[in-house]
Design an enzyme around this catalytic site. Structure first.
Site, PDB file in Angstrom:
ATOM      1  CB  VAL A  68      50.847  24.453  20.541  1.00 27.41           C
ATOM      2  CG1 VAL A  68      52.054  23.607  20.242  1.00 27.41           C
ATOM      3  CG2 VAL A  68      51.214  25.394  21.595  1.00 27.41           C
ATOM      4  CG  ASP A  73      41.210  20.809  15.778  1.00 30.39           C
ATOM      5  OD1 ASP A  73      41.952  21.055  16.295  1.00 30.39           O
ATOM      6  OD2 ASP A  73      40.017  20.554  16.469  1.00 30.39           O
ATOM      7  CE  LYS A 104      40.457  25.824  15.970  1.00 26.59           C
ATOM      8  NZ  LYS A 104      41.283  25.325  17.248  1.00 26.59           N
ATOM      9  CB  THR A 142      52.464  22.091  28.970  1.00 25.62           C
ATOM     10  OG1 THR A 142      52.959  22.782  27.945  1.00 25.62           O
ATOM     11  CG2 THR A 142      53.114  22.166  30.283  1.00 25.62           C
ATOM     12  CG  ASN A 193      55.691  27.594  30.816  1.00 23.52           C
ATOM     13  OD1 ASN A 193      56.578  28.223  30.192  1.00 23.52           O
ATOM     14  ND2 ASN A 193      54.579  27.213  30.286  1.00 23.52           N
ATOM     15  N   GLY A 245      49.305  36.371  32.964  1.00 27.69           N
ATOM     16  CA  GLY A 245      47.827  35.799  32.599  1.00 27.69           C
ATOM     17  C   GLY A 245      48.310  34.783  31.502  1.00 27.69           C
ATOM     18  CB  CYS A 283      51.192  28.784  29.163  1.00 31.60           C
ATOM     19  SG  CYS A 283      50.234  27.766  27.843  1.00 31.60           S
ATOM     20  CE  LYS A 320      47.964  24.712  30.137  1.00 31.41           C
ATOM     21  NZ  LYS A 320      48.837  23.782  30.128  1.00 31.41           N
ATOM     22  CE  LYS A 351      52.774  37.767  24.717  1.00 33.07           C
ATOM     23  NZ  LYS A 351      54.030  36.835  24.301  1.00 33.07           N
TER      24      LYS A 351
HETATM   25  P1  NAD Z   1      44.259  25.279  21.936  1.00 35.50           P
HETATM   26  O1  NAD Z   1      42.973  25.020  22.733  1.00 35.50           O
HETATM   27  O2  NAD Z   1      44.493  26.368  21.253  1.00 35.50           O
HETATM   28  O3  NAD Z   1      44.285  24.025  20.743  1.00 35.50           O
HETATM   29  C1  NAD Z   1      43.986  22.867  20.861  1.00 35.50           C
HETATM   30  C2  NAD Z   1      43.302  21.999  19.748  1.00 35.50           C
HETATM   31  O4  NAD Z   1      43.211  20.867  19.781  1.00 35.50           O
HETATM   32  C3  NAD Z   1      41.869  22.705  19.587  1.00 35.50           C
HETATM   33  O5  NAD Z   1      41.840  23.041  18.340  1.00 35.50           O
HETATM   34  C4  NAD Z   1      40.946  21.358  19.841  1.00 35.50           C
HETATM   35  O6  NAD Z   1      39.824  21.340  18.942  1.00 35.50           O
HETATM   36  C5  NAD Z   1      42.089  20.074  19.321  1.00 35.50           C
HETATM   37  N1  NAD Z   1      41.754  18.747  20.082  1.00 35.50           N
HETATM   38  C6  NAD Z   1      41.355  18.749  21.012  1.00 35.50           C
HETATM   39  N2  NAD Z   1      40.788  17.409  21.179  1.00 35.50           N
HETATM   40  C7  NAD Z   1      41.079  16.844  20.085  1.00 35.50           C
HETATM   41  C8  NAD Z   1      41.291  15.464  19.413  1.00 35.50           C
HETATM   42  N3  NAD Z   1      40.726  14.484  20.202  1.00 35.50           N
HETATM   43  N4  NAD Z   1      41.584  15.281  18.206  1.00 35.50           N
HETATM   44  C9  NAD Z   1      42.169  16.263  17.575  1.00 35.50           C
HETATM   45  N5  NAD Z   1      42.043  17.595  17.932  1.00 35.50           N
HETATM   46  C10 NAD Z   1      41.536  17.718  19.178  1.00 35.50           C
HETATM   47  O7  NAD Z   1      45.598  24.819  22.749  1.00 35.50           O
HETATM   48  P2  NAD Z   1      46.906  25.310  22.777  1.00 35.50           P
HETATM   49  O8  NAD Z   1      47.177  26.720  23.251  1.00 35.50           O
HETATM   50  O9  NAD Z   1      47.566  25.126  21.366  1.00 35.50           O
HETATM   51  O10 NAD Z   1      47.659  24.376  23.728  1.00 35.50           O
HETATM   52  C11 NAD Z   1      48.180  23.274  23.525  1.00 35.50           C
HETATM   53  C12 NAD Z   1      49.127  22.429  24.363  1.00 35.50           C
HETATM   54  O11 NAD Z   1      50.276  23.175  24.101  1.00 35.50           O
HETATM   55  C13 NAD Z   1      48.675  22.548  25.893  1.00 35.50           C
HETATM   56  O12 NAD Z   1      49.156  21.704  26.659  1.00 35.50           O
HETATM   57  C14 NAD Z   1      49.359  24.002  26.231  1.00 35.50           C
HETATM   58  O13 NAD Z   1      49.778  23.924  27.509  1.00 35.50           O
HETATM   59  C15 NAD Z   1      50.731  23.766  25.476  1.00 35.50           C
HETATM   60  N6  NAD Z   1      51.593  25.168  24.926  1.00 35.50           N
HETATM   61  C16 NAD Z   1      50.611  26.201  24.622  1.00 35.50           C
HETATM   62  C17 NAD Z   1      51.352  27.318  24.243  1.00 35.50           C
HETATM   63  C18 NAD Z   1      50.676  28.772  23.850  1.00 35.50           C
HETATM   64  O14 NAD Z   1      51.232  29.510  23.692  1.00 35.50           O
HETATM   65  N7  NAD Z   1      49.257  28.398  23.625  1.00 35.50           N
HETATM   66  C19 NAD Z   1      52.775  27.370  24.106  1.00 35.50           C
HETATM   67  C20 NAD Z   1      53.754  26.023  24.543  1.00 35.50           C
HETATM   68  C21 NAD Z   1      52.888  24.966  25.120  1.00 35.50           C
HETATM   69  C1  UGA Z   2      54.399  31.599  27.884  1.00 35.65           C
HETATM   70  C2  UGA Z   2      56.415  31.429  27.945  1.00 35.65           C
HETATM   71  O1  UGA Z   2      56.759  32.443  27.426  1.00 35.65           O
HETATM   72  C3  UGA Z   2      56.629  30.451  26.627  1.00 35.65           C
HETATM   73  O2  UGA Z   2      57.943  30.255  26.546  1.00 35.65           O
HETATM   74  C4  UGA Z   2      55.765  29.243  26.895  1.00 35.65           C
HETATM   75  O3  UGA Z   2      55.931  28.413  25.608  1.00 35.65           O
HETATM   76  C5  UGA Z   2      54.410  29.477  26.770  1.00 35.65           C
HETATM   77  O4  UGA Z   2      54.077  30.375  28.108  1.00 35.65           O
HETATM   78  C6  UGA Z   2      53.548  28.260  27.147  1.00 35.65           C
HETATM   79  O5  UGA Z   2      53.915  27.315  27.493  1.00 35.65           O
HETATM   80  O6  UGA Z   2      52.222  28.367  26.747  1.00 35.65           O
HETATM   81  P1  UGA Z   2      52.975  33.113  26.791  1.00 35.65           P
HETATM   82  O7  UGA Z   2      52.113  32.920  27.650  1.00 35.65           O
HETATM   83  O8  UGA Z   2      52.606  33.148  25.434  1.00 35.65           O
HETATM   84  O9  UGA Z   2      54.384  32.318  26.602  1.00 35.65           O
HETATM   85  O10 UGA Z   2      53.466  34.764  26.714  1.00 35.65           O
HETATM   86  P2  UGA Z   2      54.603  35.620  27.596  1.00 35.65           P
HETATM   87  O11 UGA Z   2      55.181  36.559  26.706  1.00 35.65           O
HETATM   88  O12 UGA Z   2      55.527  34.543  28.345  1.00 35.65           O
HETATM   89  O13 UGA Z   2      53.604  36.377  28.668  1.00 35.65           O
HETATM   90  C7  UGA Z   2      52.930  35.596  29.525  1.00 35.65           C
HETATM   91  C8  UGA Z   2      52.431  36.559  30.634  1.00 35.65           C
HETATM   92  O14 UGA Z   2      53.220  37.108  31.504  1.00 35.65           O
HETATM   93  C9  UGA Z   2      51.342  37.654  30.055  1.00 35.65           C
HETATM   94  O15 UGA Z   2      50.402  38.182  30.660  1.00 35.65           O
HETATM   95  C10 UGA Z   2      52.644  38.916  30.128  1.00 35.65           C
HETATM   96  O16 UGA Z   2      51.897  40.083  30.097  1.00 35.65           O
HETATM   97  C11 UGA Z   2      53.098  38.736  31.254  1.00 35.65           C
HETATM   98  N1  UGA Z   2      54.542  39.195  31.691  1.00 35.65           N
HETATM   99  C12 UGA Z   2      55.609  38.651  30.865  1.00 35.65           C
HETATM  100  C13 UGA Z   2      54.904  39.970  32.414  1.00 35.65           C
HETATM  101  O17 UGA Z   2      54.021  40.475  33.297  1.00 35.65           O
HETATM  102  N2  UGA Z   2      56.056  40.490  32.665  1.00 35.65           N
HETATM  103  C14 UGA Z   2      57.185  40.253  31.925  1.00 35.65           C
HETATM  104  O18 UGA Z   2      58.236  40.605  32.098  1.00 35.65           O
HETATM  105  C15 UGA Z   2      56.649  39.193  30.908  1.00 35.65           C
END
Ligand code: NAD
Ligand code: UGA
Length: 441
Positions: A11, A30, A35, A124, A211, A260, A263, A266, A323
Site C-alpha cells: 500500500v 520504512d 528495503k 485497515t 472488504n 485468500g 486482507c 484478516k 491471485k
Molecule cells: P506490507 O507488509 O506490504 O507493508 C508494510 C510496511 O510497513 C513494511 O515495509 C514494513 O517494513 C513497514 N513498517 C512496519 N513497521 C514500521 C515502522 N514502525 N516504521 C516504518 N515502517 C514500518 O503491508 P501492506 O500490504 O502494504 O498493508 C498495510 C496496511 O494496508 C494493512 O493495514 C492492510 O490491511 C492495508 N491494506 C492493504 C492492501 C493490500 O492490497 N495489500 C489494500 C488496502 C489496505
Molecule cells: C481486496 C479488495 O478487493 C480491495 O478493494 C481491498 O483494498 C484489498 O482487498 C485490501 O483491503 O487489501 P485484494 O485482496 O488485493 O483486494 O484482491 P481481490 O481481487 O479482492 O482478490 C482477493 C481474493 O478473492 C483472491 O484470492 C481472489 O482469487 C478471490 N476472488 C476474487 C474470488 O475467489 N472470486 C472473485 O470473484 C473475486
C-alpha cells in the site's frame, strides 16, 4: 504538497508513487533498512504491474524519495500517511502494535515550530483506532504541537494497484476537523474522483464493511457453486444470470477455491471481532469464513475421489500467488492446497509466473519442485490443478499439455479454462460448480 508515507509495502509504496505521479512531493519511510536501500538503488521489492516504471520516473523527477528517518519526513511534510501492517492476533482481534509504535514515533518527531500536521491512517483498522492514534500522539508529543488524525482507507487491489489508485471508484475521507478535511481534499484533487466526506469512525467502518461484503459476495457464489455441483447446474451461467441485475452486478461472483490474500481473511476476522466487542456480533461473517474454508475441502475431496489415493501421485499445480498479477502469497489458497497435497504424500510440481520466490520461502520444509516453465511443470503429471487465475493458464496450449502429462486429468479451481478446449485436447475436465466434461469416446 509535501507528503510522508510511513510503511513502504504494497500500500505505502504504490500509494506514495501515485501521489508523486500526480505532482506531490513524497517521502516514503520504512524501518526496514534493506528495503529502503534497494529502493534507492532502483530495485523494487514487489511485483505490481506498471509500478517499477512509475517509481523510476518519479524518483528521477525528484518527487519521490526513500528514507529510514521518520524525523526527516515529519519535519518536511504537512501530511503523514500511516500504511503499516495490521495483522490478526491469534484470537482474531487486530494487532495494532505497529500502529501504536508509529504513532509514538511520529509524536517523538513532531515539534511545535513545524506548525499544523495531519496524520492519516491508511492501514485497515478497527473503528475508533484514529481516536487512539490521536491520544498517543498528544500523550507523547511536545506541548504546543497541533495535529489532527484522519482516516483515509485504501481500496486498491493487488495486481491492479496502480490503475486502482490513479482511477479510484471513490475516495473516503473521515475527519472530525474541517481544516484536516480541506487539506485532504487538496491531496486528492488531481485524481478527479468522487470524494466521500465522513466522520472519522464511519470511514474506519466503511473499510471493514466493504472488504467483508466483498468476501461475503465470493462466499455466496461459492455456496451456490456447491448446490450447482449437486444439482447439475452451471455456476457460471447462474453468476451471469444474477449478475446482469445491476443491483447485484457480475463483479466478485467468480466461484473458485475461495478467497485468500493478506486482507479478506484478516479483515473478515477483524470485523467479526470488533462487532463482538461492541456487542453486535456479525454472525453472518462466521458463515462466510466457513464457506470459504469448505470450498478447498470439497475440491480436494473431488481430486481424491478421482485419484483414489494421493500418496506418490505426481500432481502439477499452476499458480502459487493468491491471485493473478501479483507475487504475493500471503494466505494464498494455492499454497494451502499444495501443503495439503504434500501432507498426503503427493509429489507436487508447481509453476507461477511471478511468485516462485515468495512461494519457496513459505513452502520451506515441503517437498515441492517449483519450476520456471508452465509446460515443464506438467511433465509426467497424473493430474493438473489450476489454483490461481493467471490469464496465461486460460490460453495454454492444452494439446501440448496433454501430450506432456501421464494422465489426461485437469482440475480447474478457478474456472478459467474453456471446458470444450480441454475435452478437445483429450482431457477430462473438472471445474467448480459445473458438470465434469469428458472427451468423446
Ligand atoms: P506490507 O507488509 O506490504 O507493508 C508494510 C510496511 O510497513 C513494511 O515495509 C514494513 O517494513 C513497514 N513498517 C512496519 N513497521 C514500521 C515502522 N514502525 N516504521 C516504518 N515502517 C514500518 O503491508 P501492506 O500490504 O502494504 O498493508 C498495510 C496496511 O494496508 C494493512 O493495514 C492492510 O490491511 C492495508 N491494506 C492493504 C492492501 C493490500 O492490497 N495489500 C489494500 C488496502 C489496505
Ligand atoms: C481486496 C479488495 O478487493 C480491495 O478493494 C481491498 O483494498 C484489498 O482487498 C485490501 O483491503 O487489501 P485484494 O485482496 O488485493 O483486494 O484482491 P481481490 O481481487 O479482492 O482478490 C482477493 C481474493 O478473492 C483472491 O484470492 C481472489 O482469487 C478471490 N476472488 C476474487 C474470488 O475467489 N472470486 C472473485 O470473484 C473475486
Amino acid at each position: 504538497m509535501n507528503l510522508a508515507i510511513i510503511g513502504t509495502g504494497y500500500v505505502g509504496l504504490t500509494t506514495g508513487t501515485c501521489f508523486a505521479e500526480v505532482g506531490h512531493n513524497v517521502i516514503c519511510v520504512d524501518n526496514n533498512a534493506a528495503k529502503v536501500e534497494s529502493l534507492r538503488r532502483g530495485q523494487i521489492p514487489i511485483y505490481e504491474p506498471d509500478l517499477e516504471d512509475l517509481i523510476l520516473s518519479n524518483v528521477s523527477a525528484g518527487r519521490l524519495s526513500f528514507t529510514t528517518s521518520m524525523a526527516e519526513a515529519v519535519a518536511a511534510c504537512d501530511i503523514i500517511f500511516i500504511a503499516v501492517p495490521t495483522p490478526p492476533n491469534e484470537d482474531g482481534s487486530v494487532d495494532l502494535s505497529y500502529m501504536e509504535a508509529v504513532s509514538h514515533e511520529i509524536a517523538d518527531c513532531l515539534r511545535p515550530e513545524y506548525g499544523y500536521r495531519v496524520v492519516v491512517d491508511k492501514s485497515t483498522v478497527p473503528v475508533s483506532t484514529g481516536t487512539k492514534v490521536s491520544q498517543v500522539i498528544y500523550r507523547y508529543a511536545y506541548e504546543g504541537v497541533e495535529v489532527d488524525v484522519v482516516s483515509n482507507p485504501e481500496f486498491l487491489r493487488e495486481g491492479s494497484a496502480v490503475a486502482d489508485l490513479l482511477h479510484p471508484d471513490r475516495i473516503v475521507i473521515g475527519a472530525d476537523s474541517q481544516r484536516a478535511m480541506d487539506m485532504m481534499k487538496r491531496v486528492y484533487q488531481p485524481f478527479n474522483a468522487p470524494i466521500l466526506e465522513v466522520d472519522l469512525h464511519s470511514a474506519e467502518l466503511i473499510k471493514h464493511a466493504a472488504n467483508s461484503f466483498l468476501a461475503l459476495k465470493i462466499s455466496y457464489i461459492n455456496a451456490v457453486s456447491a448446490v450447482c455441483e449437486k444439482a447439475g447446474a452451471d455456476v457460471e451461467l447462474v453468476a451471469q444470470g444474477i449478475g446482469m441485475d445491476k443491483r447485484i452486478s457480475r463483479n466478485f461472483l467468480n466461484a473458485g477455491l475461495g478467497y485468500g490474500g493478506s486482507c479478506f481473511p484478516k479483515d473478515v476476522k477483524g470485523f467479526i471481532n470488533i462487532s463482538e466487542q461492541l456487542g453486535t456480533p456479525m454472525e453472518i461473517l462466521r458463515e462466510v469464513e466457513r464457506i470459504n474454508a469448505s470450498q478447498l475441502e470439497r475440491f480436494l475431496n473431488r481430486v481424491r475421489e478421482k485419484l483414489w489415493v494421493l500418496r506418490n501421485k505426481k500432481v502439477a499445480v499452476w499458480g502459487l500467488a493468491f491471485k493473478q498479477n501479483t507475487d504475493d502469497v500471503r494466505e494464498s489458497v494455492a499454497i494451502k492446497l499444495i501443503r495439503r497435497l504434500c501432507d498426503e504424500g503427493a509429489h507436487v510440481t508447481a509453476y507461477d509466473p511471478k511468485a516462485s520466490e515468495t512461494a519457496a520461502a513459505v513452502l520451506k520444509g515441503y517437498k515441492v519442485d517449483i519450476v520456471d516453465d508452465m509446460y515443464d511443470c506438467v511433465a509426467d503429471a497424473e493430474v493438473l490443478i489450476v489454483a490461481t487465475e493467471w490469464k496465461q493458464f486460460a490460453v495454454a496450449d492444452l494439446v501440448r499439455v496433454r501430450e506432456l502429462m501421464k494422465l489426461p486429468i485437469l482440475f480447474d479451481g478457478r474456472n478459467i479454462i474453456h471446458g470444450e478446449n480441454a475435452i478437445h485436447a483429450g482431457f477430462e475436465y473438472h471445474s467448480v460448480g459445473r458438470r465434469s466434461l469428458y472427451p468423446q469416446a
